[in-house]
Write a protein that holds these residues in place. Sequence first.
Motif, PDB file in Angstrom:
ATOM      1  N   TYR A   1       0.847  -1.193   0.000  1.00 24.38           N
ATOM      2  CA  TYR A   1       0.000   0.000   0.000  1.00 24.38           C
ATOM      3  C   TYR A   1       0.879   1.239   0.000  1.00 24.38           C
TER       4      TYR A   1
ATOM      5  N   THR B   1      -9.366   5.619   1.262  1.00 26.36           N
ATOM      6  CA  THR B   1      -9.771   4.946   0.025  1.00 26.36           C
ATOM      7  C   THR B   1      -8.665   3.964  -0.388  1.00 26.36           C
ATOM      8  N   ILE B   2      -9.025   2.987  -1.181  1.00 24.90           N
ATOM      9  CA  ILE B   2      -8.004   2.140  -1.811  1.00 24.90           C
ATOM     10  C   ILE B   2      -8.178   2.247  -3.319  1.00 24.90           C
TER      11      ILE B   2
ATOM     12  N   ALA C   1      -8.349  -6.142  -1.799  1.00 27.85           N
ATOM     13  CA  ALA C   1      -8.530  -4.720  -1.505  1.00 27.85           C
ATOM     14  C   ALA C   1      -9.873  -4.480  -0.815  1.00 27.85           C
TER      15      ALA C   1
ATOM     16  N   GLN D   1      -9.822  -5.574   2.711  1.00 32.76           N
ATOM     17  CA  GLN D   1      -9.066  -4.605   3.508  1.00 32.76           C
ATOM     18  C   GLN D   1      -9.906  -3.370   3.819  1.00 32.76           C
ATOM     19  N   LEU D   2     -10.667  -2.904   2.824  1.00 35.09           N
ATOM     20  CA  LEU D   2     -11.541  -1.748   3.046  1.00 35.09           C
ATOM     21  C   LEU D   2     -12.520  -2.027   4.179  1.00 35.09           C
TER      22      LEU D   2
ATOM     23  N   TRP E   1     -10.718  -1.864   7.472  1.00 27.49           N
ATOM     24  CA  TRP E   1     -10.415  -0.480   7.860  1.00 27.49           C
ATOM     25  C   TRP E   1     -11.675   0.258   8.329  1.00 27.49           C
TER      26      TRP E   1
ATOM     27  N   GLY F   1      -5.682   8.021   1.474  1.00 28.02           N
ATOM     28  CA  GLY F   1      -5.907   6.675   0.995  1.00 28.02           C
ATOM     29  C   GLY F   1      -4.616   6.032   0.559  1.00 28.02           C
ATOM     30  N   ALA F   2      -4.758   4.930  -0.156  1.00 26.09           N
ATOM     31  CA  ALA F   2      -3.584   4.184  -0.599  1.00 26.09           C
ATOM     32  C   ALA F   2      -3.821   3.631  -1.990  1.00 26.09           C
ATOM     33  N   GLU F   3      -2.745   3.530  -2.753  1.00 25.00           N
ATOM     34  CA  GLU F   3      -2.821   2.729  -3.971  1.00 25.00           C
ATOM     35  C   GLU F   3      -2.323   1.343  -3.617  1.00 25.00           C
ATOM     36  N   ALA F   4      -3.086   0.327  -4.008  1.00 24.82           N
ATOM     37  CA  ALA F   4      -2.683  -1.060  -3.790  1.00 24.82           C
ATOM     38  C   ALA F   4      -1.812  -1.500  -4.961  1.00 24.82           C
TER      39      ALA F   4
ATOM     40  N   VAL G   1      -7.206   0.667  -6.866  1.00 26.52           N
ATOM     41  CA  VAL G   1      -6.776  -0.620  -7.413  1.00 26.52           C
ATOM     42  C   VAL G   1      -6.525  -0.456  -8.915  1.00 26.52           C
TER      43      VAL G   1
END
Length: 277
Positions: free
Chosen positions: A44, A114-115, A97, A100-101, A104, A56-59, A117
Amino acid sequence: QAKAAGRNTLRFFEPNMQALVMARAELEAGLREAVTKEQFCLYYQAQVDGEGRLTGAEALIRWQHPERGVVSPAEFIPLAEETGVILPLGHWVLQTACRQLAKWAAKPDMAHLTIAVNISARQFRLPNFVEEALAILDHHGANPQRLKMELTESVMVEDVEDIVAKMTALKARGVGFSLDDFGTGYSSLSYLKRLPLHQLKIDQSFVRDILSDPNDAAIAKMVVVLAASLGLAVIAEGVETEAQRDFLARQGCHACQGYLFSRPLPLEEFEALRLPR
Ligand code: C2E
Ligand code: MG
Ligand code: MG
Ligand code: MG
């Protein structure tokens, strides 16, 4: 006869060519095995707003190879796309993903994240992609509003109608779309106004030398202006220095992702990141 010649072609390959073909076959077999043995994991990478707060994160996928250690997606995604392995792989990424959301959502300091993908063009073109994605969201009880899909211009090369319909259906459920690596493809700008996008992502190739190369600076500025005129958000990837961040902010691009804030990290390390929320 052509057929016979075809069968014998291997004999005439340069030795290094043959080694290449074998390495490829080995990689493909390894990939298929890795899917069934679940040797993949998601890293992440932080995405931050103009105040440096984590949004947020980029997966980003990694292959944990039993002998080679952590293998970067640059080494296997192209072959996965070619061979179709990307389909089960992409499905796994979405599932992971979304799971994981949902996790969280139960943690007060993570619930707003946010994630994003990465969705390969081939995966997005699957006739049942929308149903599949919604089923995965449902199954894990993940909030679609927290899911972003990163598409590249390559998704636009055929049947734009179908792409728009799929994006519209997902958007109606709250899923956001970001156009990744923007500016590196060869597509025309005319499709941009037709796509229900939320965000343009300035490619890192324009960010790298943004301070020294006037052409890169001009392209980055152009993307920011374009996003604003189309009513879209914009984010820059590959931001490594304060100077790059300041330059981008002065152009009007405040959201950033890059080593300046964090490298892509295994889940536990990402969760332990000390960035303002
Ligand atoms: P991308 O989606 O454009 O991801 C950004 C890449 O830039 C990532 O490489 C990230 O580690 C790297 N990066 C981020 N910040 C910086 C920085 O400040 N400096 C530099 N030099 N690089 C930075 P990564 O993780 O190796 O991924 C490469 C590409 O592989 C991705 O490019 C994406 O196209 C593809 N990919 C990764 N995960 C997936 C996935 O789950 N599915 C699909 N279909 N493709 C994926
Ligand atoms: Mg991406
Ligand atoms: Mg990108
Ligand atoms: Mg990129």
